[in-house]
Design a protein around this motif. Structure first.
Motif, PDB file in Angstrom:
ATOM      1  N   GLN A 150       0.832  -1.205   0.000  1.00 60.89           N
ATOM      2  CA  GLN A 150       0.000   0.000   0.000  1.00 60.89           C
ATOM      3  C   GLN A 150       0.867   1.255   0.000  1.00 60.89           C
ATOM      4  O   GLN A 150       2.020   1.213   0.413  1.00 60.89           O
ATOM      5  N   CYS A 151       0.278   2.354  -0.430  1.00 59.50           N
ATOM      6  CA  CYS A 151       0.950   3.630  -0.225  1.00 59.50           C
ATOM      7  C   CYS A 151      -0.073   4.661   0.251  1.00 59.50           C
ATOM      8  O   CYS A 151      -1.263   4.537  -0.034  1.00 59.50           O
ATOM      9  N   HIS A 152       0.408   5.634   1.020  1.00 62.51           N
ATOM     10  CA  HIS A 152      -0.515   6.572   1.656  1.00 62.51           C
ATOM     11  C   HIS A 152      -0.393   7.992   1.153  1.00 62.51           C
ATOM     12  O   HIS A 152      -1.362   8.717   1.083  1.00 62.51           O
ATOM     13  N   PHE A 153       0.827   8.404   0.836  1.00 59.65           N
ATOM     14  CA  PHE A 153       1.030   9.818   0.522  1.00 59.65           C
ATOM     15  C   PHE A 153       1.110  10.088  -0.981  1.00 59.65           C
ATOM     16  O   PHE A 153       0.782  11.163  -1.433  1.00 59.65           O
ATOM     17  N   PHE A 154       1.624   9.131  -1.726  1.00 60.01           N
ATOM     18  CA  PHE A 154       1.874   9.391  -3.146  1.00 60.01           C
ATOM     19  C   PHE A 154       1.147   8.365  -4.011  1.00 60.01           C
ATOM     20  O   PHE A 154       1.762   7.724  -4.868  1.00 60.01           O
TER      21      PHE A 154
END
Ligand SMILES: [Zn+2]
Length: 322
Positions: free
Chosen positions: A263-267
């Motif tokens: 997963q990724c949260h910021f980008f």
């Protein structure tokens, strides 16, 4: 005054005569705490406010208030240093002494005397102590609103004498709608809001800062492209140290969480780059660099050598990939 603070305002203003003498409005920067405080103050000082305590906008009190000349209102902020043109780091004792005198006088209009201190964590120790007596024995119909992004930095003696009111970050959809209504292009709102930690006013400020957003794009292109020369080029200018630290830290966070959880949260808009890099990254090195950035966070406000510091991060970053 922002729509997401409307309900809180109504709750606080329901019975003005029962308002505490001192309120500490706390919450992250960029969510409208100061606008809320000013709106409440104007509502109380207005001579023709409605049943909800909303200011009329037309009376003499409102006129003075918007001209920042209301005799029964004070806004205390760090002063601007005339030599440097920059805000001083602290709110000084002299400013608090003036405020104590102000509260000791009789009000000109309707009885309320109101002051807002923003941000209260900038009160230096002497200034905070100077405020204690007023907080302890406030004159009748006086209201002191302290605004704080970091309430724990306030002396406990000040905190304990205020009614603490937490101002929350608005819901994501509310924040996105508000940004779009303020002419931020739809394609950019989500990324800006992420970067601002969900705080809409902070996101709007980021959008207006073109130098910063250009720098951010350059930084992300260089990080995604693993281009050492472009990264060293970024390190060469000593500006944007704090921002670069933040971008790299979040980029690493997304890379590490891409590896561990997919997963990724910021980008999220750069998911493809993150997946590609995650596939060839050395997790132990990424974690070591993350720890280094955490420890360097402490010296960001007064680094010995900003370009050298950034160069070190970028060299370590490139070393994370085989
Ligand atoms: Zn009015």
């Amino acid at each position: 005054m922002h729509p997401w603070n409307q309900a809180l305002r109504q709750r606080l203003m329901r019975t003005p005569e029962h308002l505490p003498h001192a309120i500490l409005l706390s919450g992250p920067p960029g969510i409208g705490k100061q606008a809320l405080a000013l709106d409440m103050a104007q509502g109380l000082l207005c001579t023709a406010s409605d049943a909800q305590g909303v200011a009329c906008g037309h009376c003499q009190g409102c006129h003075w208030f918007t001209q920042t000349t209301h005799p029964d209102f004070r806004l205390i902020e760090p002063e601007v240093d005339e030599e440097t043109g920059k805000q001083r780091p602290e709110i000084r004792i002299e400013q608090v002494r003036d405020l104590v005198d102000f509260f000791a006088l009789t009000a000109h209009q309707r009885g309320w005397r109101i002051a807002v201190i923003a941000p209260a964590e900038r009160l230096n120790m002497a200034a905070a102590n100077g405020l204690l007596k007023t907080l302890e024995e406030p004159p009748p119909r006086s209201l002191l609103i302290l605004i704080s992004h970091h309430p724990r930095r306030l002396p406990a003696t000040v905190r304990s004498r205020c009614q603490q009111v937490a101002v929350s970050i608005p819901s994501r959809s509310e924040a996105l709608d508000w940004l779009v209504a303020h002419a931020v292009p739809i394609a950019q709102v989500a990324a800006l809001l992420d970067e601002a930690g969900g705080a809409p006013l902070a996101a709007l400020a980021l959008y207006g800062d073109t130098a910063r957003s250009e720098r951010r794009s350059r930084c992300l292109v260089a990080l995604a492209g693993l281009r050492p020369e472009a990264l060293l080029d970024l390190a060469a200018g000593k500006d944007f140290l704090v921002e670069t630290h933040g971008w790299l830290r979040r980029w690493l966070h997304d890379l590490i969480s891409q590896i561990l959880t997919g997963q990724c949260h910021f980008f999220s808009s750069q998911r493809a780059d993150l997946e590609r890099l995650a596939a060839r990254a050395d997790l132990a090195r990424l974690l070591a660099l993350q720890a280094r950035l955490d420890s360097d966070a402490r010296i960001l406000t007064h680094p010995l050598n900003a370009p050298l510091l950034m160069e070190g991060w970028f060299i370590d970053y490139v070393d994370c990939f085989s």
